[in-house]
Write an enzyme that holds these catalytic residues in place. Structure first.
Site, PDB file in Angstrom:
ATOM      1  N   LYS A 130      11.949   6.455  26.510  1.00  0.00           N
ATOM      2  CA  LYS A 130      11.821   6.144  27.942  1.00  0.00           C
ATOM      3  C   LYS A 130      10.475   5.494  28.231  1.00  0.00           C
ATOM      4  O   LYS A 130      10.398   4.447  28.883  1.00  0.00           O
ATOM      5  CB  LYS A 130      12.005   7.420  28.754  1.00  0.00           C
ATOM      6  CG  LYS A 130      12.221   7.175  30.205  1.00  0.00           C
ATOM      7  CD  LYS A 130      12.553   8.468  30.930  1.00  0.00           C
ATOM      8  CE  LYS A 130      13.975   8.891  30.665  1.00  0.00           C
ATOM      9  NZ  LYS A 130      14.172  10.332  30.696  1.00  0.00           N
ATOM     10  N   ARG A 156       9.352  13.190  33.700  1.00  0.00           N
ATOM     11  CA  ARG A 156      10.608  13.095  32.941  1.00  0.00           C
ATOM     12  C   ARG A 156      10.337  13.151  31.445  1.00  0.00           C
ATOM     13  O   ARG A 156       9.390  12.550  30.957  1.00  0.00           O
ATOM     14  CB  ARG A 156      11.328  11.786  33.302  1.00  0.00           C
ATOM     15  CG  ARG A 156      11.417  11.587  34.797  1.00  0.00           C
ATOM     16  CD  ARG A 156      11.981  10.228  35.139  1.00  0.00           C
ATOM     17  NE  ARG A 156      13.419  10.215  34.992  1.00  0.00           N
ATOM     18  CZ  ARG A 156      14.137   9.097  34.927  1.00  0.00           C
ATOM     19  NH1 ARG A 156      13.549   7.931  34.963  1.00  0.00           N
ATOM     20  NH2 ARG A 156      15.435   9.154  34.811  1.00  0.00           N
ATOM     21  N   MET A 198      16.900  17.784  27.792  1.00  0.00           N
ATOM     22  CA  MET A 198      15.581  18.270  28.203  1.00  0.00           C
ATOM     23  C   MET A 198      15.423  18.132  29.725  1.00  0.00           C
ATOM     24  O   MET A 198      16.339  17.699  30.402  1.00  0.00           O
ATOM     25  CB  MET A 198      14.504  17.491  27.454  1.00  0.00           C
ATOM     26  CG  MET A 198      14.452  17.861  25.995  1.00  0.00           C
ATOM     27  SD  MET A 198      13.168  16.984  25.137  1.00  0.00           S
ATOM     28  CE  MET A 198      13.740  15.332  25.157  1.00  0.00           C
ATOM     29  N   ARG A 247      42.642  13.088 -10.015  1.00  0.00           N
ATOM     30  CA  ARG A 247      42.648  14.481 -10.507  1.00  0.00           C
ATOM     31  C   ARG A 247      44.051  14.778 -11.020  1.00  0.00           C
ATOM     32  O   ARG A 247      44.967  14.974 -10.227  1.00  0.00           O
ATOM     33  CB  ARG A 247      42.296  15.444  -9.378  1.00  0.00           C
ATOM     34  CG  ARG A 247      40.862  15.369  -8.889  1.00  0.00           C
ATOM     35  CD  ARG A 247      40.675  16.387  -7.763  1.00  0.00           C
ATOM     36  NE  ARG A 247      39.282  16.631  -7.454  1.00  0.00           N
ATOM     37  CZ  ARG A 247      38.659  16.116  -6.380  1.00  0.00           C
ATOM     38  NH1 ARG A 247      39.306  15.325  -5.557  1.00  0.00           N
ATOM     39  NH2 ARG A 247      37.396  16.425  -6.151  1.00  0.00           N
ATOM     40  N   ARG A 284      40.938  11.616 -14.810  1.00  0.00           N
ATOM     41  CA  ARG A 284      40.202  12.747 -15.382  1.00  0.00           C
ATOM     42  C   ARG A 284      41.174  13.672 -16.109  1.00  0.00           C
ATOM     43  O   ARG A 284      42.249  13.977 -15.591  1.00  0.00           O
ATOM     44  CB  ARG A 284      39.513  13.522 -14.258  1.00  0.00           C
ATOM     45  CG  ARG A 284      38.761  14.720 -14.768  1.00  0.00           C
ATOM     46  CD  ARG A 284      38.020  15.410 -13.662  1.00  0.00           C
ATOM     47  NE  ARG A 284      38.927  16.140 -12.773  1.00  0.00           N
ATOM     48  CZ  ARG A 284      38.509  16.793 -11.695  1.00  0.00           C
ATOM     49  NH1 ARG A 284      37.238  16.766 -11.361  1.00  0.00           N
ATOM     50  NH2 ARG A 284      39.354  17.446 -10.938  1.00  0.00           N
ATOM     51  N   GLU A 286      28.269  16.688 -13.950  1.00  0.00           N
ATOM     52  CA  GLU A 286      28.362  17.675 -12.870  1.00  0.00           C
ATOM     53  C   GLU A 286      27.663  18.983 -13.214  1.00  0.00           C
ATOM     54  O   GLU A 286      27.884  19.997 -12.571  1.00  0.00           O
ATOM     55  CB  GLU A 286      29.813  17.898 -12.434  1.00  0.00           C
ATOM     56  CG  GLU A 286      30.817  17.939 -13.538  1.00  0.00           C
ATOM     57  CD  GLU A 286      32.274  17.929 -13.070  1.00  0.00           C
ATOM     58  OE1 GLU A 286      32.538  18.047 -11.864  1.00  0.00           O
ATOM     59  OE2 GLU A 286      33.147  17.796 -13.929  1.00  0.00           O
ATOM     60  N   SER A 337      30.202   9.483 -14.132  1.00  0.00           N
ATOM     61  CA  SER A 337      30.544   9.615 -12.711  1.00  0.00           C
ATOM     62  C   SER A 337      30.009  10.963 -12.244  1.00  0.00           C
ATOM     63  O   SER A 337      30.373  12.005 -12.794  1.00  0.00           O
ATOM     64  CB  SER A 337      32.055   9.537 -12.514  1.00  0.00           C
ATOM     65  OG  SER A 337      32.348   9.720 -11.160  1.00  0.00           O
ATOM     66  N   THR A 356      29.461  15.447  -7.761  1.00  0.00           N
ATOM     67  CA  THR A 356      28.412  16.137  -6.986  1.00  0.00           C
ATOM     68  C   THR A 356      28.903  17.427  -6.334  1.00  0.00           C
ATOM     69  O   THR A 356      28.086  18.203  -5.859  1.00  0.00           O
ATOM     70  CB  THR A 356      27.823  15.192  -5.925  1.00  0.00           C
ATOM     71  OG1 THR A 356      28.901  14.480  -5.337  1.00  0.00           O
ATOM     72  CG2 THR A 356      26.826  14.233  -6.539  1.00  0.00           C
ATOM     73  N   ASN A 357      30.213  17.649  -6.332  1.00  0.00           N
ATOM     74  CA  ASN A 357      30.672  18.947  -5.807  1.00  0.00           C
ATOM     75  C   ASN A 357      30.202  20.042  -6.764  1.00  0.00           C
ATOM     76  O   ASN A 357      29.558  21.008  -6.370  1.00  0.00           O
ATOM     77  CB  ASN A 357      32.201  18.997  -5.706  1.00  0.00           C
ATOM     78  CG  ASN A 357      32.753  17.896  -4.832  1.00  0.00           C
ATOM     79  OD1 ASN A 357      32.068  17.404  -3.957  1.00  0.00           O
ATOM     80  ND2 ASN A 357      33.981  17.492  -5.085  1.00  0.00           N
ATOM     81  N   ASP A 358      30.521  19.849  -8.033  1.00  0.00           N
ATOM     82  CA  ASP A 358      30.089  20.853  -9.015  1.00  0.00           C
ATOM     83  C   ASP A 358      28.596  20.777  -9.272  1.00  0.00           C
ATOM     84  O   ASP A 358      27.946  21.800  -9.484  1.00  0.00           O
ATOM     85  CB  ASP A 358      30.858  20.665 -10.330  1.00  0.00           C
ATOM     86  CG  ASP A 358      32.177  21.422 -10.290  1.00  0.00           C
ATOM     87  OD1 ASP A 358      32.160  22.602  -9.911  1.00  0.00           O
ATOM     88  OD2 ASP A 358      33.221  20.818 -10.589  1.00  0.00           O
ATOM     89  N   CYS A 398      31.888  10.613  -7.621  1.00  0.00           N
ATOM     90  CA  CYS A 398      33.233  10.891  -7.118  1.00  0.00           C
ATOM     91  C   CYS A 398      33.322  12.226  -6.399  1.00  0.00           C
ATOM     92  O   CYS A 398      34.401  12.652  -6.030  1.00  0.00           O
ATOM     93  CB  CYS A 398      34.255  10.784  -8.239  1.00  0.00           C
ATOM     94  SG  CYS A 398      33.990  11.992  -9.541  1.00  0.00           S
ATOM     95  N   TYR A 425      29.008   2.325  -8.177  1.00  0.00           N
ATOM     96  CA  TYR A 425      30.052   2.501  -7.165  1.00  0.00           C
ATOM     97  C   TYR A 425      30.029   3.905  -6.582  1.00  0.00           C
ATOM     98  O   TYR A 425      29.455   4.826  -7.178  1.00  0.00           O
ATOM     99  CB  TYR A 425      31.438   2.195  -7.747  1.00  0.00           C
ATOM    100  CG  TYR A 425      31.915   3.174  -8.785  1.00  0.00           C
ATOM    101  CD1 TYR A 425      32.563   4.349  -8.412  1.00  0.00           C
ATOM    102  CD2 TYR A 425      31.723   2.917 -10.138  1.00  0.00           C
ATOM    103  CE1 TYR A 425      32.999   5.250  -9.357  1.00  0.00           C
ATOM    104  CE2 TYR A 425      32.154   3.822 -11.096  1.00  0.00           C
ATOM    105  CZ  TYR A 425      32.788   4.995 -10.695  1.00  0.00           C
ATOM    106  OH  TYR A 425      33.208   5.895 -11.634  1.00  0.00           O
TER     107      TYR A 425
HETATM  108  C1  PEP Z   1      33.025  17.189  -8.412  1.00  0.00           C
HETATM  109  O1  PEP Z   1      32.759  18.261  -8.959  1.00  0.00           O
HETATM  110  O2  PEP Z   1      32.243  16.571  -7.708  1.00  0.00           O
HETATM  111  C2  PEP Z   1      34.361  16.604  -8.573  1.00  0.00           C
HETATM  112  C3  PEP Z   1      34.645  15.440  -8.060  1.00  0.00           C
HETATM  113  O3  PEP Z   1      35.281  17.366  -9.206  1.00  0.00           O
HETATM  114  P1  PEP Z   1      36.109  18.534  -8.510  1.00  0.00           P
HETATM  115  O4  PEP Z   1      35.813  18.508  -7.054  1.00  0.00           O
HETATM  116  O5  PEP Z   1      37.533  18.258  -8.805  1.00  0.00           O
HETATM  117  O6  PEP Z   1      35.580  19.721  -9.216  1.00  0.00           O
HETATM  118 MG    MG Z   2      34.032  18.950 -10.571  1.00  0.00          MG
END
Ligand code: PEP
Ligand code: MG
Length: 940
Positions: free
Chosen positions: A57, A127, A138, A629, A685, A812, A831, A834-836, A898, A918
């Site tokens: 502002k 203000r 606010m 998967r 996979r 992973e 690859s 990133t979940n695991d 992935c 990617y």
């Molecule tokens: C992961 O672990 O990021 C993954 C893509 O595999 P999943 O989720 O199947 O374990």
């Molecule tokens: Mg996994």
């Protein structure tokens, strides 16, 4: 001599620059921090690019002053003061008082009035304004500087007694609420001032505030002050300096109120930014019928259309428009009400768009036919509008294609709105035909939402918590007379928002637009009774928990649950039920995507295991499959029986026999996927989850299976028992399965290569990539790749043909990142799973973290959910290490991601930064990832 325009502008900027530099140098020399920035009389000390210091502002008030727009004089106290205030036990820097007093003097000079002067009083507003806009979160106080003495001066000066008392009444009320803490704290508590006002109105038999007489207003002030004394034990402050400093403290204090904290958390804005406080001379829209106040957007922020869009109220103050108590007039009507003002405002609209090169959200006030600009900022917009603004402005030559793609114009997640369902027209027509339409309001947030009625934000939140977000039963439409910042959490939880009052700039409209929620406002036919929890329209009464449907494209409100159907973009791309030339939304979306593809470096793939999903993802622009998967394929039809037979087998022969049954299913699936991907890379996979996930756990199911596969139920129960693991996610899963049961990997690879050969023979190119999960040690990968290569050789010999393929691994586990150089000796690609990787790095179970993560987020222990957005400092560092070590060993190593993070814009940007090739995400996130990847490439 006539100086050309651009030279004048350059000279002007140079002069300002030099002046600022000198001032800053003086401050530095005197070792004095500059905490206050003045604006007024055509000159300002600040600029638009000083938002971090002056807040949005303050920076824009300075900028508007500098470009010659009519802005009432004032000054900005910087965000640094706010940070100082919190770091120093709510105290101010010692030099602040003097700097404020100097700036106030300059303000008085420009405005020709004096603060606290009983004959010619200057009134000011205070203000808030952070570096990003936080609508309504606010506090603000108007009409500061009024007391018994200055009130008389104001009345004499304006000759308008009613106006004077109205201003004083508003001031006492606002100051009482905001500074003296008298605002109601819960849904059942009534604002003490509202209560007094309602009582008086009722006793007088009047409805509108405008019908209050001067005597009524005097009486209100008396009662308000009495309430203040009763509640606080102190008299309402008469000293104007005390009033101003009280307001400044309240504004800084509001930075840390709960709703502001929740808001910042939602948008990941750091708490240490602080807000600025703007002291601005008051101008009045409530002095009579030649006055008004309004808010407007330079284009329609809901649809994106290029029309001047806004509203105003004659004889009113700003808060009346936003509060939504009186329904305002459309801006076009100002052309009739005040033609010269409208003309000037329309000119300013063009000047601002050209200057800021973006759609502006403005606030203005007209005092006795003179226009004053009180605010401008980049307008918040729906995803639809964001895309249309960007595309239109490129065509108008206002911005470049690259600018059109910027994250501040189109946050990638907003594209989601263009893919969201709309009502099925037939179902809607039917509902309306059956008399279910209740009313029509203002369409403030596009989309279709259907859900259960909830009248209170906390009820909406509780209902959604109880039933779960993805559950249709858990959908809620928050129905309110109007919303206020306290409702933010309920709004967040609701699928849609419906209000009876307010216009397109009301709190409900602004906030839902930003959240991308379906929203209808100003639906005045609805009579909402909070006490009875009912909503009445004509003869119909709807209650808490009843179903309701709202169409945010048209403003229609319909009783009951109306079926939805896919968005136009989905109809064109996926369902093919709409021609691209029939959909403007689609055309703009396609154009933007094309621009994004031209600049991005990251490739975008999809996670898909079904041919239909794969085809959808390709339609959304996926350039390959980053994760197929295979385990999901075993759950279709009666395949699960063969799978179970395989798991229950006690000999290799028996296992192979069962696997032979699965082979044709897998081969068929892969053939369809290869066809759908038509030569694009497909990463498949090998089996990953723990085997017990496939087995029946209940006695009844075990009996059923026993009958089907001729294995005694007791044996099945025993095997289930044997396979039980205390911590399956860290147990016998991933490549550990293929290591102990190599036949499984063999069968899967055979299915992949047979399918690949068949499809290639049919003339469709194939590019399989076989990916081994959960590898931590090089020998694991070596053992599995040997099986892949041996099987490929066998199949190619049998088929008399060969296909090109790669063998790679998921990264992973932290060990895989650290030992990435060793693993890269064998892996042809990486690859990141990133979940695991998040689960194993944080030691936080992806299945169990839900029970505490909210507490972590709400208490700022972490900024974002690490399973949604990459934990940059932990997981991100490991990824960097994995990339560096992997490519150190194999320079051209292809690396992707992935995990779910592949569709999160911030994570996509991180992946770009660390040099991945990617990202891979679910089909509907593909356009979002494409845009995020383009933004990453454009960000310096
Ligand atoms: C992961 O672990 O990021 C993954 C893509 O595999 P999943 O989720 O199947 O374990
Ligand atoms: Mg996994």
């Amino acid at each position: 001599m006539r100086v050309p325009e651009h030279t004048r502008v350059c000279l002007f900027i140079a002069e300002r620059f030099i002046r600022l530099t000198i001032e800053n140098a003086i401050h530095k020399l005197l070792r004095m921090a500059k905490y206050v920035y003045f604006f007024g009389g055509g000159k300002a000390e600040g600029r638009a690019d000083m938002k971090n210091l002056l807040g949005g502002k303050g920076a824009n008030l300075a900028e508007m002053t500098n470009i010659g727009l009519p802005v009432p004089a004032g000054f900005t106290i910087t965000t640094e003061v706010c940070t100082y205030y919190y770091a120093n036990d709510h105290k101010y820097p010692p030099e602040l008082k003097e700097q404020v007093s100097d700036a106030l003097k300059k303000t008085e000079e420009v405005m020709g009035a004096r603060f606290g002067d009983s004959r010619n009083p200057l009134l000011v507003s205070c203000r808030s304004g952070a570096r990003v806009s936080m609508p309504g979160m606010m506090d603000t106080v108007l009409n500061i500087g009024l007391n018994e003495a200055t009130l008389r001066g104001l009345i004499e000066k304006t000759g308008n007694e009613r106006f004077g008392w109205d201003s004083y009444r508003r001031f006492v009320q606002m100051y009482g609420d905001v500074v003296l803490g008298m605002k109601s704290q819960s849904k059942t508590e009534i604002d003490p001032f509202e209560h007094i006002m309602d009582e008086l109105k009722r006793s007088k038999g009047i409805e509108l505030d405008t019908a209050l007489t001067t005597d009524d207003l005097k009486e209100l002030v008396r009662r308000f002050k009495k309430a203040v004394k009763e509640r606080t034990g102190k008299d309402f402050p008469e000293n104007v300096q005390d009033q101003m400093w009280g307001a400044i403290s309240a504004v800084f204090g509001s930075w840390m109120n709960e709703r502001a904290i929740v808001y910042r958390r939602q948008y990941n804005f750091p708490h240490d930014w602080g807000t600025a406080a703007n002291i601005c001379s008051m101008v009045f829209g409530n002095m009579g019928d030649d006055c008004c106040t309004g808010v407007a957007f330079t284009r329609d922020p809901a649809t994106g259309d290029k029309v001047f869009y806004g509203e105003y109220l004659i004889n009113a103050q700003g808060e009346d428009v936003v509060a939504g108590i009186r329904t305002p007039k459309k801006i076009a009507e100002l052309q009739k009400d005040m033609p010269p003002v409208y003309k000037q405002l329309d000119e300013i609209r063009t000047i601002l768009e050209k200057h800021y090169r973006d759609v502006q959200d403005i606030e203005f006030t007209v005092q006795k036919n003179k226009l004053w600009m009180l605010q401008t900022r980049n307008g918040k917009r729906t995803g639809f509008a964001a895309v249309q603004f960007a595309v239109d402005m490129v065509h108008e030559g206002l911005i470049t294609q690259e600018e059109a793609l910027s994250g501040s114009r189109i946050p990638p997640d907003d594209l989601n709105q263009l893919l969201q369902p709309v009502f099925d027209p037939q179902a809607k027509r039917k509902a309306i035909g059956e008399g279910m339409q209740l009313a029509t309001g203002i369409n403030a947030g596009p989309g279709a939402a259907t859900g259960r009625i909830k009248f209170h934000a906390e009820d909406a939140e509780a209902w959604v918590d109880k039933h779960g977000n993805g559950n249709p039963e858990g959908r809620v439409i928050l129905c309110r007379r109007e919303t206020s910042p306290e409702d933010i959490r309920g709004m967040q939880a609701a699928a849609g928002i419906l209000t009876a009052f307010g216009g397109a700039s009301s709190h409900a409209a602004l906030v839902s637009r930003q959240m991308g929620k379906v929203c209808i406002v100003g639906c005045s036919a609805l009579q909402i009774d909070y006490a009875k929890s009912t909503m009445t329209v004509g003869g119909k009464v709807l209650r808490d928990g009843d179903w309701i449907s709202i169409d945010g494209f048209t403003g229609e409100v319909i009783a009951g649950e109306v079926a939805t159907r896919p968005s136009e973009v989905v109809q064109v791309l996926i369902d093919k039920t709409l021609k691209s030339e029939q959909s403007r939304v689609y055309q703009q979306f396609a154009k933007l995507m094309k621009w994004a593809d031209a600049v991005r470096k990251l490739r975008v793939r999809t996670n898909a295991d079904k041919p239909k999903e794969a085809a959808e993802a390709v339609a959304f622009g996926a350039e390959g499959i980053g994760l197929c998967r295979t385990e999901h394929m075993f759950f279709e039809g009666n395949r699960i029986d063969a799978m179970r037979e395989m798991i229950l087998a006690t000999t290799v022969e028996a296992r192979k026999k069962a696997l032979d049954k699965l082979l044709p299913y897998q081969r068929g699936d892969f053939e369809e996927i290869f066809k759908a991907m038509a030569g694009r890379p497909v990463t498949i996979r090998t089996l990953d989850p723990p085997l017990h996930e496939f087995l029946p756990h209940q006695a009844e199911q075990q009996e059923e299976l026993s009958a089907k596969i001729s294995v005694p139920a007791a044996d099945i129960a025993r095997r289930v028992q044997e396979l039980h693991e205390a911590n399956p996610m860290l147990g016998h899963r991933g490549c550990r399965l293929g290591i102990t049961f190599p036949e499984i990997t063999q069968m899967q690879c055979r299915a992949i290569f047979e399918a690949a050969c068949n499809v290639q023979k049919a003339g469709i190119p194939v590019e399989p990539e076989i990916m081994i999960p959960l590898v931590g040690f090089l020998p694991e990968l070596k053992a599995q790749s040997k099986i892949v290569h041996d099987t490929a050789k066998e199949v190619f010999a049998e088929k008399g043909t060969a296909v090109t393929y790669l063998v790679g691994t998921m990264i992973e586990l932290p060990r895989a990142c650290v030992a990435a150089d060793q693993i890269a000796r064998e892996a042809q690609f990486f690859s990141f799973g990133t979940n695991d990787l998040t689960q194993t790095t944080l030691g936080m179970s992806r299945d169990d973290y839900g029970s505490f993560i909210r507490h972590y987020l709400e208490n700022d222990l972490i900024a974002k959910d690490p399973f949604q957005s990459i934990d940059i400092d932990g997981v991100g560092e490991l990824m960097k290490l994995g990339v560096a070590r992997g490519r150190g060993e194999r320079q051209d190593l292809k690396i992707g991601i992935c995990g779910e993070h592949g569709g999160d814009p911030d994570s996509v940007k991180f992946c770009h930064k660390i040099g991945l090739n990617y990202v891979s995400c679910s089909p509907f996130r593909v356009p979002i990832a494409r845009l995020a990847a383009a933004q990453a490439a454009l960000e310096k």
